[in-house]
Design an enzyme around this catalytic site. Structure first.
Site, PDB file in Angstrom:
ATOM      1  N   GLU A 147       0.840  -1.204   0.050  1.00 36.77           N
ATOM      2  CA  GLU A 147      -0.192   0.007   0.005  1.00 36.77           C
ATOM      3  C   GLU A 147       0.894   1.268  -0.097  1.00 36.77           C
ATOM      4  O   GLU A 147       0.695   2.111   0.864  1.00 36.77           O
ATOM      5  CB  GLU A 147      -0.804  -0.108   1.311  1.00 36.77           C
ATOM      6  CG  GLU A 147      -1.758  -1.352   1.222  1.00 36.77           C
ATOM      7  CD  GLU A 147      -2.648  -1.447   2.310  1.00 36.77           C
ATOM      8  OE1 GLU A 147      -2.689  -0.515   3.372  1.00 36.77           O
ATOM      9  OE2 GLU A 147      -3.394  -2.529   2.648  1.00 36.77           O
ATOM     10  N   GLU A 252      -6.054 -10.864  -1.153  1.00 35.79           N
ATOM     11  CA  GLU A 252      -7.016 -10.779  -0.280  1.00 35.79           C
ATOM     12  C   GLU A 252      -8.489 -10.776  -0.593  1.00 35.79           C
ATOM     13  O   GLU A 252      -9.197  -9.787   0.070  1.00 35.79           O
ATOM     14  CB  GLU A 252      -6.599  -9.411   0.495  1.00 35.79           C
ATOM     15  CG  GLU A 252      -4.910  -9.337   0.900  1.00 35.79           C
ATOM     16  CD  GLU A 252      -4.813  -7.892   1.712  1.00 35.79           C
ATOM     17  OE1 GLU A 252      -5.592  -7.418   2.213  1.00 35.79           O
ATOM     18  OE2 GLU A 252      -3.437  -7.738   1.723  1.00 35.79           O
TER      19      GLU A 252
HETATM   20  O1  G3I Z   1      -3.578  -7.464  19.064  1.00 35.22           O
HETATM   21  C1  G3I Z   1      -5.029  -7.464  19.463  1.00 35.22           C
HETATM   22  C2  G3I Z   1      -4.982  -8.695  20.180  1.00 35.22           C
HETATM   23  O2  G3I Z   1      -4.297  -8.416  21.402  1.00 35.22           O
HETATM   24  C3  G3I Z   1      -6.675  -8.811  20.863  1.00 35.22           C
HETATM   25  O3  G3I Z   1      -6.967  -9.883  21.265  1.00 35.22           O
HETATM   26  C4  G3I Z   1      -7.612  -8.613  19.806  1.00 35.22           C
HETATM   27  C5  G3I Z   1      -8.860  -8.458  20.162  1.00 35.22           C
HETATM   28  O4  G3I Z   1      -9.956  -7.914  19.047  1.00 35.22           O
HETATM   29  O5  G3I Z   1      -7.525  -7.416  18.849  1.00 35.22           O
HETATM   30  C6  G3I Z   1      -6.034  -7.556  18.339  1.00 35.22           C
HETATM   31  O6  G3I Z   1      -5.548  -6.730  17.238  1.00 35.22           O
HETATM   32  C7  G3I Z   1      -6.445  -6.888  16.284  1.00 35.22           C
HETATM   33  C8  G3I Z   1      -5.682  -7.689  15.143  1.00 35.22           C
HETATM   34  O7  G3I Z   1      -6.331  -7.360  13.961  1.00 35.22           O
HETATM   35  C9  G3I Z   1      -5.614  -9.123  15.307  1.00 35.22           C
HETATM   36  O8  G3I Z   1      -6.851  -9.315  15.552  1.00 35.22           O
HETATM   37  C10 G3I Z   1      -6.485  -5.322  15.665  1.00 35.22           C
HETATM   38  O9  G3I Z   1      -7.169  -4.541  16.705  1.00 35.22           O
HETATM   39  C11 G3I Z   1      -7.086  -5.243  14.513  1.00 35.22           C
HETATM   40  O10 G3I Z   1      -6.886  -3.879  13.874  1.00 35.22           O
HETATM   41  C12 G3I Z   1      -6.185  -5.970  13.526  1.00 35.22           C
HETATM   42  O11 G3I Z   1      -6.846  -6.042  12.233  1.00 35.22           O
HETATM   43  C13 G3I Z   1      -6.233  -6.312  10.986  1.00 35.22           C
HETATM   44  C14 G3I Z   1      -6.007  -5.283  10.117  1.00 35.22           C
HETATM   45  O12 G3I Z   1      -5.262  -6.004   8.862  1.00 35.22           O
HETATM   46  C15 G3I Z   1      -5.047  -4.152  10.713  1.00 35.22           C
HETATM   47  O13 G3I Z   1      -4.259  -3.671  10.057  1.00 35.22           O
HETATM   48  C16 G3I Z   1      -6.787  -7.365  10.373  1.00 35.22           C
HETATM   49  O14 G3I Z   1      -6.800  -8.694  11.353  1.00 35.22           O
HETATM   50  C17 G3I Z   1      -6.378  -7.981   9.315  1.00 35.22           C
HETATM   51  O15 G3I Z   1      -7.247  -8.689   8.386  1.00 35.22           O
HETATM   52  C18 G3I Z   1      -5.974  -6.807   8.186  1.00 35.22           C
HETATM   53  O16 G3I Z   1      -5.323  -7.093   6.908  1.00 35.22           O
HETATM   54  C19 G3I Z   1      -5.249  -6.159   6.127  1.00 35.22           C
HETATM   55  C20 G3I Z   1      -3.987  -6.510   5.140  1.00 35.22           C
HETATM   56  O17 G3I Z   1      -2.996  -6.666   6.391  1.00 35.22           O
HETATM   57  C21 G3I Z   1      -3.505  -5.473   4.194  1.00 35.22           C
HETATM   58  N1  G3I Z   1      -4.633  -5.100   3.513  1.00 35.22           N
HETATM   59  C22 G3I Z   1      -6.004  -4.781   4.251  1.00 35.22           C
HETATM   60  C23 G3I Z   1      -6.364  -6.059   5.112  1.00 35.22           C
HETATM   61  C24 G3I Z   1      -7.744  -5.841   5.535  1.00 35.22           C
HETATM   62  O18 G3I Z   1      -7.643  -4.631   6.400  1.00 35.22           O
END
Ligand code: G3I
Length: 364
Positions: A147, A252
């Protein structure tokens, strides 16, 4: 527990498999969360039966694998790679450089001051060589830069860009290539189907290729909706990148059926829109008409991917079941989303049948 999980997923496991249906065309992947990597999710049986490629949803991102300057934590990443090897899967690394999920310390010195170009490059090189080197020959494809281009086609003004300059992208690819000369190296982004953003990314890749930078693949993330992008728009996008001499991966894929919470098609993860019942209309199930639209949409997308199998070498879904999808919490928290091929009860959806059917029709 294991028997119950097996019962849960029996239909999905017994169904024809995505990996077999598309064998010879491209590999079909799924992104795994930490429970799936630990082999304790009820959807793990589906992963093993249906997919022959995996991506780590979060495990290899900077904040998880390199949380402090002198501390790498390979626990989940090692388990991820072991899972892929045990199940004979094509293993993808995601992602080496991104503006999100990167700790603030990465860009700062001991006194909290922003680093200069040389020190940030040194840090990036150490990070990339350590991680790519550790999994050399085992992780076959890396999302090297994620990105880097903005919606208008200009370079995203991230700290990577402002501190190092535009050649941070080239440097990241060079460092990855040094660490594993045989790995596929991917530039990964969303909304490249939109003309302005696509033009910016095409210009970037063209420049990299002309300078001999080892970029092998462009990843179209594929965070789509029922009506965006159109198939011609997608097809033009595939052609535009293929003409530059790179392979295409759909990295994705998922399809949003919920009311749009923003005006633009975006996958910018920092967006956070306030909850509103009008934005969450299918809490008690998906109406038939929407289910049918989703089914048709998945079918037409896979027909398109298959018609471009000469340049597409992988199609990865961003998750396995609707229950596990990031879409339930983005850009509005707590919605009930339906973006994937397996439902909340781990059953294959009609969209799954449409994807299998698309593999059996003559390619267009
Ligand atoms: O780390 C905490 C964890 O300790 C806690 O237990 C949990 C409970 O909700 O939250 C955890 O963090 C979350 C993490 O995912 C793991 O589940 C974050 O809040 C959440 O923001 C994070 O979201 C990820 C997102 O990227 C963040 O950047 C998504 O899972 C993941 O699918 C998403 O993937 C991205 C690609 O990397 C890039 N392209 C877009 C795509 C979708 O957003």
């Amino acid at each position: 527990m294991i028997a119950a999980a097996a019962g849960f997923t029996a239909a999905a496991v017994a169904a024809p498999s995505l990996k077999d249906a598309y064998r010879g065309d491209f590999v079909v992947g799924a992104a795994l969360n930490s429970a799936q990597i630990a082999d304790r999710a009820r959807s793990d049986a589906i992963v093993k039966a249906q997919f022959n490629a995996i991506s780590p949803e979060n495990a290899l991102k900077w904040e998880n694998i390199h949380p402090q300057p002198d501390k790498y934590d390979f626990t989940t990443a090692d388990a991820y790679v072991a899972f892929g090897e045990k199940n004979h899967m094509f293993i993808v690394g995601h992602c080496l450089l991104w503006h999100n999920q990167t700790p603030a310390w990465v860009f700062r010195d001991e006194n909290g001051k922003l680093l200069d170009r040389e020190r940030l490059l040194a840090r990036l090189r150490d990070h990339i060589r350590t991680i790519v080197g550790r999994y050399k020959g085992r992780i076959k494809a890396w999302d090297v830069v994620n990105e880097a281009v903005g919606e208008d086609g200009s370079m995203r003004p991230s700290l990577w860009y402002t501190i190092i300059g535009e050649d941070y992208v080239a440097k990241a690819f060079e460092y990855a290539h040094e660490a594993d000369p045989d790995a596929e190296l991917n530039y990964n982004d969303y909304s490249l189907e939109n003309p302005a953003k696509r033009a910016g990314a095409v210009a970037l890749i063209k420049k990299l290729k002309a300078a001999g930078v080892p970029v092998t693949t462009v990843g179209l993330q594929g965070h789509y909706s029922l009506d965006w992008p159109t198939i011609p728009q997608l097809d033009e996008t595939i052609s535009a990148f293929a003409a530059l001499g790179v392979k295409i991966a759909i990295t994705e894929l998922d399809i949003d059926v919920l009311p749009p919470a923003t005006k633009e098609e975006t996958a910018e993860v920092t967006l956070n829109v306030q909850s509103d019942p009008a934005l969450n209309p299918y809490g008690n199930g998906l109406p038939d008409a929407v289910q049918q639209s989703l089914t048709q949409r998945y079918g037409e997308l896979f027909a398109e991917f298959r018609s471009r199998k000469d340049v597409i070498d992988r199609v990865t879904l961003w998750g396995v079941t609707d229950y596990e999808s990031w879409r339930n919490n983005w850009p509005v928290a707590g919605r009930t989303a339906y973006p994937l091929l397996f439902d909340r009860a781990c059953q294959p959806k009609p969209a799954f049948d449409a994807v299998i059917a698309a593999a059996q029709n003559p390619a267009r």
